[in-house]
Design an enzyme around this catalytic site. Structure first.
Site, PDB file in Angstrom:
ATOM      1  CE  LYS A   1       3.958  -9.910  -5.933  1.00  0.00           C
ATOM      2  NZ  LYS A   1       3.794 -10.557  -4.606  1.00  0.00           N
TER       3      LYS A   1
ATOM      4  N   GLY B   1      -1.997  -2.408  -1.616  1.00  0.00           N
ATOM      5  CA  GLY B   1      -0.902  -2.649  -0.680  1.00  0.00           C
ATOM      6  C   GLY B   1      -0.556  -1.368   0.048  1.00  0.00           C
ATOM      7  CB  SER B   2       2.408  -0.453   2.004  1.00  0.00           C
ATOM      8  OG  SER B   2       3.396  -0.675   1.026  1.00  0.00           O
ATOM      9  CB  THR B   3       0.836   4.671   1.511  1.00  0.00           C
ATOM     10  OG1 THR B   3      -0.557   4.525   1.803  1.00  0.00           O
ATOM     11  CG2 THR B   3       1.085   6.061   0.956  1.00  0.00           C
ATOM     12  CD  GLU B   4       8.011   1.937   2.362  1.00  0.00           C
ATOM     13  OE1 GLU B   4       7.351   1.278   3.187  1.00  0.00           O
ATOM     14  OE2 GLU B   4       9.244   1.864   2.257  1.00  0.00           O
TER      15      GLU B   4
ATOM     16  N   GLY C   1       2.968   1.765  -3.172  1.00  0.00           N
ATOM     17  CA  GLY C   1       2.070   2.402  -4.149  1.00  0.00           C
ATOM     18  C   GLY C   1       2.706   3.634  -4.769  1.00  0.00           C
TER      19      GLY C   1
ATOM     20  CD  GLU D   1      -8.906   0.404  -3.936  1.00  0.00           C
ATOM     21  OE1 GLU D   1      -8.994   0.929  -2.806  1.00  0.00           O
ATOM     22  OE2 GLU D   1      -9.790   0.498  -4.796  1.00  0.00           O
TER      23      GLU D   1
ATOM     24  CB  CYS E   1      -6.768  -1.080   3.931  1.00  0.00           C
ATOM     25  SG  CYS E   1      -8.229  -1.772   3.145  1.00  0.00           S
TER      26      CYS E   1
ATOM     27  CD  GLU F   1      -2.249   0.852   6.965  1.00  0.00           C
ATOM     28  OE1 GLU F   1      -1.225   0.828   6.254  1.00  0.00           O
ATOM     29  OE2 GLU F   1      -3.366   0.514   6.560  1.00  0.00           O
TER      30      GLU F   1
HETATM   31  P1  NAD Z   1       3.031  -4.217   0.533  1.00  0.00           P
HETATM   32  O1  NAD Z   1       2.918  -2.935  -0.197  1.00  0.00           O
HETATM   33  O2  NAD Z   1       4.270  -4.512   1.250  1.00  0.00           O
HETATM   34  O3  NAD Z   1       2.794  -5.437  -0.470  1.00  0.00           O
HETATM   35  C1  NAD Z   1       1.647  -5.547  -1.267  1.00  0.00           C
HETATM   36  C2  NAD Z   1       1.969  -6.349  -2.491  1.00  0.00           C
HETATM   37  O4  NAD Z   1       2.928  -5.636  -3.269  1.00  0.00           O
HETATM   38  C3  NAD Z   1       2.580  -7.712  -2.206  1.00  0.00           C
HETATM   39  O5  NAD Z   1       2.089  -8.633  -3.155  1.00  0.00           O
HETATM   40  C4  NAD Z   1       4.069  -7.467  -2.413  1.00  0.00           C
HETATM   41  O6  NAD Z   1       4.784  -8.611  -2.782  1.00  0.00           O
HETATM   42  C5  NAD Z   1       4.046  -6.465  -3.550  1.00  0.00           C
HETATM   43  N1  NAD Z   1       5.218  -5.598  -3.625  1.00  0.00           N
HETATM   44  C6  NAD Z   1       6.093  -5.280  -2.639  1.00  0.00           C
HETATM   45  N2  NAD Z   1       7.045  -4.441  -3.115  1.00  0.00           N
HETATM   46  C7  NAD Z   1       6.749  -4.218  -4.419  1.00  0.00           C
HETATM   47  C8  NAD Z   1       7.333  -3.431  -5.442  1.00  0.00           C
HETATM   48  N3  NAD Z   1       8.434  -2.693  -5.231  1.00  0.00           N
HETATM   49  N4  NAD Z   1       6.773  -3.415  -6.670  1.00  0.00           N
HETATM   50  C9  NAD Z   1       5.646  -4.127  -6.903  1.00  0.00           C
HETATM   51  N5  NAD Z   1       5.050  -4.913  -5.980  1.00  0.00           N
HETATM   52  C10 NAD Z   1       5.584  -4.949  -4.746  1.00  0.00           C
HETATM   53  O7  NAD Z   1       1.761  -4.260   1.492  1.00  0.00           O
HETATM   54  P2  NAD Z   1       1.319  -5.426   2.469  1.00  0.00           P
HETATM   55  O8  NAD Z   1       2.162  -5.348   3.673  1.00  0.00           O
HETATM   56  O9  NAD Z   1       1.236  -6.725   1.735  1.00  0.00           O
HETATM   57  O10 NAD Z   1      -0.198  -5.017   2.777  1.00  0.00           O
HETATM   58  C11 NAD Z   1      -0.546  -4.164   3.767  1.00  0.00           C
HETATM   59  C12 NAD Z   1      -0.897  -2.814   3.178  1.00  0.00           C
HETATM   60  O11 NAD Z   1      -1.926  -2.949   2.197  1.00  0.00           O
HETATM   61  C13 NAD Z   1      -1.462  -1.901   4.231  1.00  0.00           C
HETATM   62  O12 NAD Z   1      -0.897  -0.622   4.100  1.00  0.00           O
HETATM   63  C14 NAD Z   1      -2.956  -1.867   3.898  1.00  0.00           C
HETATM   64  O13 NAD Z   1      -3.601  -0.718   4.336  1.00  0.00           O
HETATM   65  C15 NAD Z   1      -2.944  -1.997   2.420  1.00  0.00           C
HETATM   66  N6  NAD Z   1      -4.250  -2.487   1.922  1.00  0.00           N
HETATM   67  C16 NAD Z   1      -5.069  -1.608   1.264  1.00  0.00           C
HETATM   68  C17 NAD Z   1      -6.325  -2.023   0.835  1.00  0.00           C
HETATM   69  C18 NAD Z   1      -7.246  -1.060   0.120  1.00  0.00           C
HETATM   70  O14 NAD Z   1      -8.218  -1.529  -0.482  1.00  0.00           O
HETATM   71  N7  NAD Z   1      -6.995   0.231   0.155  1.00  0.00           N
HETATM   72  C19 NAD Z   1      -6.741  -3.338   1.046  1.00  0.00           C
HETATM   73  C20 NAD Z   1      -5.882  -4.197   1.714  1.00  0.00           C
HETATM   74  C21 NAD Z   1      -4.637  -3.763   2.149  1.00  0.00           C
END
Ligand code: NAD
Length: 491
Positions: A196, A248-251, A253, A270, A304, A402
């Site tokens: 996704k 995605g975000s730490t929250e 994750g 990640e 990130c 961040e």
């Molecule tokens: P996000 O966590 O809001 O969303 C990431 C993905 O998760 C999206 O596809 C979103 O639709 C999905 N998602 C949202 N809520 C969900 C849930 N409850 N259950 C399952 N999936 C859900 O993050 P974002 O705003 O899209 O991305 C930015 C974040 O990603 C930043 O914190 C960045 O540091 C991090 N990031 C990390 C890396 C890494 O390799 N460590 C790489 C890129 C981005």
């Protein structure tokens, strides 16, 4: 249901793009008005019939509508991946390699189309999509095609087997590249996939779906479904998924980790970061300034591992700040499709709000704000000037949290011990950079910095052979190299 139609989007790399008349010698991109889900090698409408819009952040205008997958669609995609698993995992690995290789070649052939689409949907400068995102995505498929028939050599005497069906959830900052980081190792190891993309940047993943079909991959091996957090949540909850790979975000994750606790499903995370970029007094300062600029303003700071916390040794701080401000003044914030643009559009209205909120907080906290005086494009796009905060302290929110935008904080230090302590004083542990002329200092710092990646005399450099990932609240598991492949096998 709306009838599908294709509209031709006219692109001119040299100047601007428009939907109307095509001047001579320009590129054409076939853009659909409506995108469906990719399940079992078919594009199918969502069960609910609902679609959402994806916006061009440089104009604020809709590019297309995209299917919103609900739990029934997730179930369909997972079943399709499950049905494809026995044949895919028992396929001769040489043939698996050929399919992955074919995807890599097709991405290379369509590099221009992918670059334009990525820059439109994401807001990143075309120069970056074209020279970094898309070639690196192809490189990941090439690299993993090479592993597919050599797993016994990657993990000698350990009989590696695939995990099964993997659910992969990715963010919006490197849409195609993150898809490649996820899909390529999973396929090489014999898994089948449901991926996704993020809701604001689904288009290049859907274009990849077209290529996957063109590459003749057996139906169901890769399924790509679109939607927002609820769709991701349905994937996490699905009982027939064997592993979740989340970026995605730490929250979010943390939420996923707690949902999966006790289920026996594998998980790699990640997550976010707050990278320290450290300039020692003996560094080549002009190069270091380029590294600072690339560290924080690359991809609008939506990175990130961005070097968002700058540490400069006191004896050279004044000089570095002057050079940095001069260099910031040369940066062009503009149309992502203009090849001269350095900083494109912020990915969404929401992200712009978040960044502006942090900038206000920094000012309220008493830090000094410097923003380059460049002209911002007008219209309804989402823009932010390259920003630098000096006079900050370790406890400031803008230093600790961040921001995920073009906002840099600068602190000074006297000794290596002091800067290592400050650099490590964060919840995150994803990346760091060290600039110095002395090898011994590089070795000391790379040993003592708590970060998954430490760059020396460079920043934000990526390669499929190099493992990438975090410590602490930046997540666990690695992507890239043998370590990344290991996350998709069991023994
Ligand atoms: P996000 O966590 O809001 O969303 C990431 C993905 O998760 C999206 O596809 C979103 O639709 C999905 N998602 C949202 N809520 C969900 C849930 N409850 N259950 C399952 N999936 C859900 O993050 P974002 O705003 O899209 O991305 C930015 C974040 O990603 C930043 O914190 C960045 O540091 C991090 N990031 C990390 C890396 C890494 O390799 N460590 C790489 C890129 C981005």
């Amino acid at each position: 249901m709306m009838a599908k139609s294709n509209k031709k989007l006219t692109i001119n790399y040299q100047t601007k793009w428009s939907y109307d008349k095509a001047p001579e010698s320009i590129d054409h991109l076939l853009l659909k008005e409506k995108y469906d889900l990719f399940i079992n090698n078919q594009f199918v409408p969502p069960a609910s019939g609902d679609y959402f819009e994806t916006i061009n952040p440089a104009t604020g205008k809709r590019i297309a509508t995209v299917a919103l997958a609900n739990s029934r669609d997730v179930d369909k995609a997972v079943n399709s991946a499950r049905n494809a698993l026995p044949a895919w995992q028992s396929l001769n690995p040489v043939d698996r390699a050929k399919y992955i290789f074919r995807i890599a070649r097709l991405i290379q052939e369509r590099e221009r189309e992918f670059s334009v689409l990525e820059s439109m949907d994401c807001g990143k400068p075309i120069r970056e999509s074209k020279s970094i995102d898309i070639p690196l995505a192809a490189a990941h498929f090439f690299y993993h095609a090479g592993w597919a028939d050599k797993l016994e050599y990657a993990f000698p005497n350990r009989k590696p087997r695939p995990l099964g069906v993997v659910g992969q959830i990715i963010p919006w900052n490197f849409p195609l590249l993150m898809a490649a980081w996820k899909i390529a190792p999973a396929l090489a190891a014999g898994n089948t996939v449901v991926l996704k993309p993020a809701e604001t940047t689904p288009l290049t993943a859907l274009k990849l779906a077209e290529l996957i079909r063109e590459a003749d991959l057996p139906p169901g091996v890769v399924n790509i479904i679109t939607g927002a957090g609820d769709t991701g949540s349905d994937m996490v909850a699905h009982p027939q998924i064997d592993k979740i790979a989340f970026t995605g975000s730490t929250e979010v994750g943390k939420m996923i980790q707690s949902k999966l606790a006790g289920t026996g499903k594998r998980l790699t995370l990640e997550l976010g970061g707050k990278g320290a970029n450290i300039i020692l007094e003996d560094a080549a300062l002009d190069q270091a300034v380029e590294g600072i600029i690339n560290g924080i303003y690359f991809n609008q700071g939506h990175v990130c591992c961005a070097g968002s916390r700058l540490f400069v040794q006191e004896s050279v701080a004044e000089l570095v700040i002057r050079k940095l401000k001069d260099r910031m003044e040369t940066l062009i914030v503009g149309d992502p499709l203009d090849k001269n643009t350095d900083i494109g559009a912020i990915n969404s209205a929401n992200q712009l709000k978040t960044i502006n909120r942090y900038i206000k907080t920094g000012v309220k906290e008493g830090a000094d704000l410097y923003q380059s005086s460049c002209e911002l494009p007008g219209g309804k796009g989402f823009w932010c000037r390259p920003s630098l905060f000096t006079q900050v302290s370790q406890s400031n929110k803008i230093v600790q949290e961040e921001i995920f935008g073009p906002v840099l904080t600068l602190q000074t230090f006297r000794t290596l011990e002091e800067v290592i302590e400050k650099a490590n004083n964060t919840f995150y542990g994803l990346s760091a950079g060290v600039w110095t002329d002395k090898g011994a200092k590089i070795f000391k710092m790379t040993r003592e910095l708590q970060a998954g990646v430490v760059w020396a005399n460079t920043y934000n450099k990526f390669d499929p052979t190099a493992p990438f990932g975090g410590y602490k609240e930046s997540g666990f598991g690695r992507e890239g190299g043998i370590h990344g492949l290991a996350a998709y096998v069991q023994f």
